[in-house]
Design a protein around this motif. Sequence first.
Motif, mmCIF file in Angstrom:
data_model
loop_
_atom_site.group_PDB
_atom_site.id
_atom_site.type_symbol
_atom_site.label_atom_id
_atom_site.label_comp_id
_atom_site.label_asym_id
_atom_site.label_seq_id
_atom_site.Cartn_x
_atom_site.Cartn_y
_atom_site.Cartn_z
ATOM 1 N N PRO A 244 70.295 0.919 47.843
ATOM 2 C CA PRO A 244 70.596 0.112 46.665
ATOM 3 C C PRO A 244 71.543 -1.030 47.018
ATOM 4 O O PRO A 244 72.471 -0.848 47.808
ATOM 5 N N ASN A 245 71.298 -2.201 46.446
ATOM 6 C CA ASN A 245 72.059 -3.401 46.770
ATOM 7 C C ASN A 245 73.572 -3.196 46.578
ATOM 8 O O ASN A 245 74.367 -3.522 47.465
ATOM 9 N N GLN A 246 73.986 -2.675 45.441
ATOM 10 C CA GLN A 246 75.407 -2.616 45.125
ATOM 11 C C GLN A 246 76.151 -1.516 45.881
ATOM 12 O O GLN A 246 77.135 -1.789 46.564
ATOM 13 N N LYS A 247 75.708 -0.271 45.783
ATOM 14 C CA LYS A 247 76.419 0.820 46.454
ATOM 15 C C LYS A 247 76.200 0.812 47.956
ATOM 16 O O LYS A 247 77.088 1.194 48.731
ATOM 17 N N GLY A 248 75.010 0.437 48.388
ATOM 18 C CA GLY A 248 74.765 0.256 49.810
ATOM 19 C C GLY A 248 74.707 1.521 50.641
ATOM 20 O O GLY A 248 74.914 1.463 51.854
ATOM 21 N N LEU A 249 74.434 2.654 50.033
ATOM 22 C CA LEU A 249 74.354 3.918 50.777
ATOM 23 C C LEU A 249 72.892 4.256 51.039
ATOM 24 O O LEU A 249 72.091 4.384 50.109
ATOM 25 N N LEU A 250 72.544 4.378 52.316
ATOM 26 C CA LEU A 250 71.155 4.576 52.719
ATOM 27 C C LEU A 250 70.638 5.942 52.269
ATOM 28 O O LEU A 250 71.278 6.964 52.505
ATOM 29 N N MET A 251 69.470 5.923 51.622
ATOM 30 C CA MET A 251 68.855 7.142 51.117
ATOM 31 C C MET A 251 67.572 7.447 51.874
ATOM 32 O O MET A 251 66.775 6.545 52.162
ATOM 33 N N LEU A 252 67.373 8.712 52.157
ATOM 34 C CA LEU A 252 66.098 9.193 52.684
ATOM 35 C C LEU A 252 65.323 9.840 51.549
ATOM 36 O O LEU A 252 65.817 10.767 50.895
ATOM 37 N N ILE A 253 64.127 9.341 51.289
ATOM 38 C CA ILE A 253 63.234 9.945 50.303
ATOM 39 C C ILE A 253 62.130 10.670 51.066
ATOM 40 O O ILE A 253 61.388 10.043 51.823
ATOM 41 N N LEU B 89 62.787 6.649 42.288
ATOM 42 C CA LEU B 89 63.027 7.432 43.502
ATOM 43 C C LEU B 89 64.507 7.433 43.880
ATOM 44 O O LEU B 89 65.048 8.460 44.295
ATOM 45 N N GLY B 90 65.163 6.286 43.735
ATOM 46 C CA GLY B 90 66.567 6.182 44.128
ATOM 47 C C GLY B 90 67.530 6.695 43.084
ATOM 48 O O GLY B 90 68.671 7.050 43.412
ATOM 49 N N GLY B 91 67.109 6.690 41.817
ATOM 50 C CA GLY B 91 67.960 7.214 40.758
ATOM 51 C C GLY B 91 69.056 6.271 40.311
ATOM 52 O O GLY B 91 69.920 6.662 39.524
ATOM 53 N N ILE B 92 69.062 5.036 40.800
ATOM 54 C CA ILE B 92 70.085 4.051 40.437
ATOM 55 C C ILE B 92 69.382 2.780 39.986
ATOM 56 O O ILE B 92 68.456 2.303 40.642
ATOM 57 N N GLU B 93 69.812 2.235 38.840
ATOM 58 C CA GLU B 93 69.237 0.990 38.350
ATOM 59 C C GLU B 93 69.791 -0.167 39.186
ATOM 60 O O GLU B 93 70.907 -0.642 38.981
ATOM 61 N N ASP B 94 69.005 -0.604 40.158
ATOM 62 C CA ASP B 94 69.447 -1.638 41.083
ATOM 63 C C ASP B 94 68.231 -2.169 41.821
ATOM 64 O O ASP B 94 67.115 -1.656 41.666
ATOM 65 N N LYS B 95 68.440 -3.180 42.649
ATOM 66 C CA LYS B 95 67.417 -3.625 43.581
ATOM 67 C C LYS B 95 67.647 -2.914 44.907
ATOM 68 O O LYS B 95 68.788 -2.742 45.331
ATOM 69 N N TYR B 96 66.559 -2.534 45.564
ATOM 70 C CA TYR B 96 66.642 -1.747 46.790
ATOM 71 C C TYR B 96 66.093 -2.521 47.980
ATOM 72 O O TYR B 96 65.112 -3.257 47.874
ATOM 73 N N LEU B 97 66.759 -2.330 49.133
ATOM 74 C CA LEU B 97 66.164 -2.709 50.402
ATOM 75 C C LEU B 97 65.302 -1.552 50.878
ATOM 76 O O LEU B 97 65.625 -0.387 50.630
ATOM 77 N N VAL B 98 64.220 -1.875 51.568
ATOM 78 C CA VAL B 98 63.341 -0.853 52.142
ATOM 79 C C VAL B 98 63.471 -0.966 53.652
ATOM 80 O O VAL B 98 62.954 -1.893 54.273
ATOM 81 N N GLU B 99 64.178 -0.011 54.278
ATOM 82 C CA GLU B 99 64.554 -0.154 55.685
ATOM 83 C C GLU B 99 63.721 0.700 56.633
ATOM 84 O O GLU B 99 63.893 0.605 57.847
ATOM 85 N N GLY B 100 62.846 1.504 56.096
ATOM 86 C CA GLY B 100 61.962 2.303 56.944
ATOM 87 C C GLY B 100 60.936 3.013 56.089
ATOM 88 O O GLY B 100 61.207 3.366 54.936
ATOM 89 N N MET B 101 59.741 3.232 56.664
ATOM 90 C CA MET B 101 58.701 3.906 55.880
ATOM 91 C C MET B 101 57.632 4.459 56.794
ATOM 92 O O MET B 101 57.304 3.887 57.845
ATOM 93 N N ASP B 102 57.103 5.599 56.376
ATOM 94 C CA ASP B 102 55.938 6.199 57.025
ATOM 95 C C ASP B 102 55.229 7.028 55.961
ATOM 96 O O ASP B 102 55.632 7.050 54.795
ATOM 97 N N GLU B 103 54.190 7.716 56.354
ATOM 98 C CA GLU B 103 53.424 8.487 55.386
ATOM 99 C C GLU B 103 54.262 9.552 54.677
ATOM 100 O O GLU B 103 53.993 9.894 53.534
ATOM 101 N N ASP B 104 55.310 10.058 55.364
ATOM 102 C CA ASP B 104 56.054 11.178 54.810
ATOM 103 C C ASP B 104 57.517 10.888 54.486
ATOM 104 O O ASP B 104 58.235 11.781 54.037
ATOM 105 N N PHE B 105 58.009 9.669 54.703
ATOM 106 C CA PHE B 105 59.389 9.359 54.343
ATOM 107 C C PHE B 105 59.548 7.903 53.961
ATOM 108 O O PHE B 105 58.711 7.044 54.257
ATOM 109 N N LEU B 106 60.673 7.649 53.299
ATOM 110 C CA LEU B 106 61.030 6.307 52.869
ATOM 111 C C LEU B 106 62.540 6.171 52.991
ATOM 112 O O LEU B 106 63.279 7.080 52.609
ATOM 113 N N LEU B 107 63.000 5.048 53.551
ATOM 114 C CA LEU B 107 64.421 4.772 53.664
ATOM 115 C C LEU B 107 64.751 3.580 52.771
ATOM 116 O O LEU B 107 64.246 2.478 52.987
ATOM 117 N N ILE B 108 65.578 3.811 51.739
ATOM 118 C CA ILE B 108 65.909 2.743 50.796
ATOM 119 C C ILE B 108 67.422 2.671 50.603
ATOM 120 O O ILE B 108 68.132 3.662 50.754
#
Length: 376
Positions: A300-309, A279-298
């Motif tokens: 990546p450990n190294q780059k640290g830029l918050l992604m909305l899925i 989902l994130g497209g980067i080989e890394d470990k991810y923090l999961v900072e938010g989630m609901d039925e229709d979205f996910l906030l992750i």
Amino acid sequence: MKKGWLLLPLLLLLLSFPEVTSAASTAYFNVIWSNGGQSTNPALLKEGTVYARAGLLESAGLQASKSSSRSGTVYTYNGWQKSVTVTTGSITAKLDGQTVSLGGKPFMHKDELYVPARFIVQALGGESVSWNAKSSVYTAKNIQAFSSSSAVYGGVTYTVDKQTGKLYTQGPAGKPRLIANLGSELYDMISFDFRKTAKGLIYLTITDVYGEPHINNKWYTLIIKDGMVIRQASVGYWIRYGDNVKLYGDNLILTDGKSLRVIEDGTGKVKETLDLVKLGGIEDKYLVEGMDEDFLLIRPNQKGLLMLIDRKTGSQTLLYKELLDPDQQVYAETNDIPFYGDQLQFTERKGNVLQFKNLAVQDGRIYEYDLLKTRP
């Protein structure tokens, strides 16, 4: 035979430990710990017995206390499944509740308690290796540590053995019971977080922050039902803090940084597994900072830029590009203090709008993102 690797520590110890009692001479206690660590400690040779500082018991994770008795000062050292009691002037001690011979009389020297080194080896489950009479070095190996960390929740004591990573529970009148193996040794700043779910499960997070400086952050997450662990995961981050979301709706979340499992409350059934790397497209470990039925906030450990899925469309959005001013975007891309990336923090959802704060500026501004923006 003289060992070159002992010369420097012996010289340093000699400079810091020049005076001995008239009845004793300088010696050294070389300790090889079971985890591979090694230390050379000042000791005293008295009447053919090597005495070492009792403070080594504290180095093994035991907590010290003292009291007075008619026969002398009583020193007690307690740790996880380990107890030691010695009294100055006495030739016996208590080891795990049993009376044992010390092989000598403990005494005070320069405000420190000295006990026979062989007894310390016995108390800490080690093995005597050698005595080098020429250099006065007594060596022991496989010395165990007994450090642990505990917390009480719902009248039950939860204890993790830091060396083995095993988690135990113990009721007020019961014996310790093993309920989980966390899978690795724990090191330094241990904390417990308990949450009771709507349907009676316990979501336990054990956090270990360690390193020098404390740049390693490992989380062990466990779901407990009727006193038994039914699901668990662990994830470690480097120079990355924050928190992983634990619940959304009637669901619990477990992650190892690479994948995410959605757990049904009450039963512990795995409802869904998501591939965070895909989902994130980067080989890394991810923090999961938010989630609901229709979205996910992750993140990546190294780059640290918050992604909305967007879980409905599968689209990915870098939120700093959408929410931050140009100068703050540059800061997010180049900053490395205290860690790389942006410092957007998800606060709440209002309808289709997600709200965030920017901790990099802390200006009180609310940043909003409409989920419908990426949907047809």
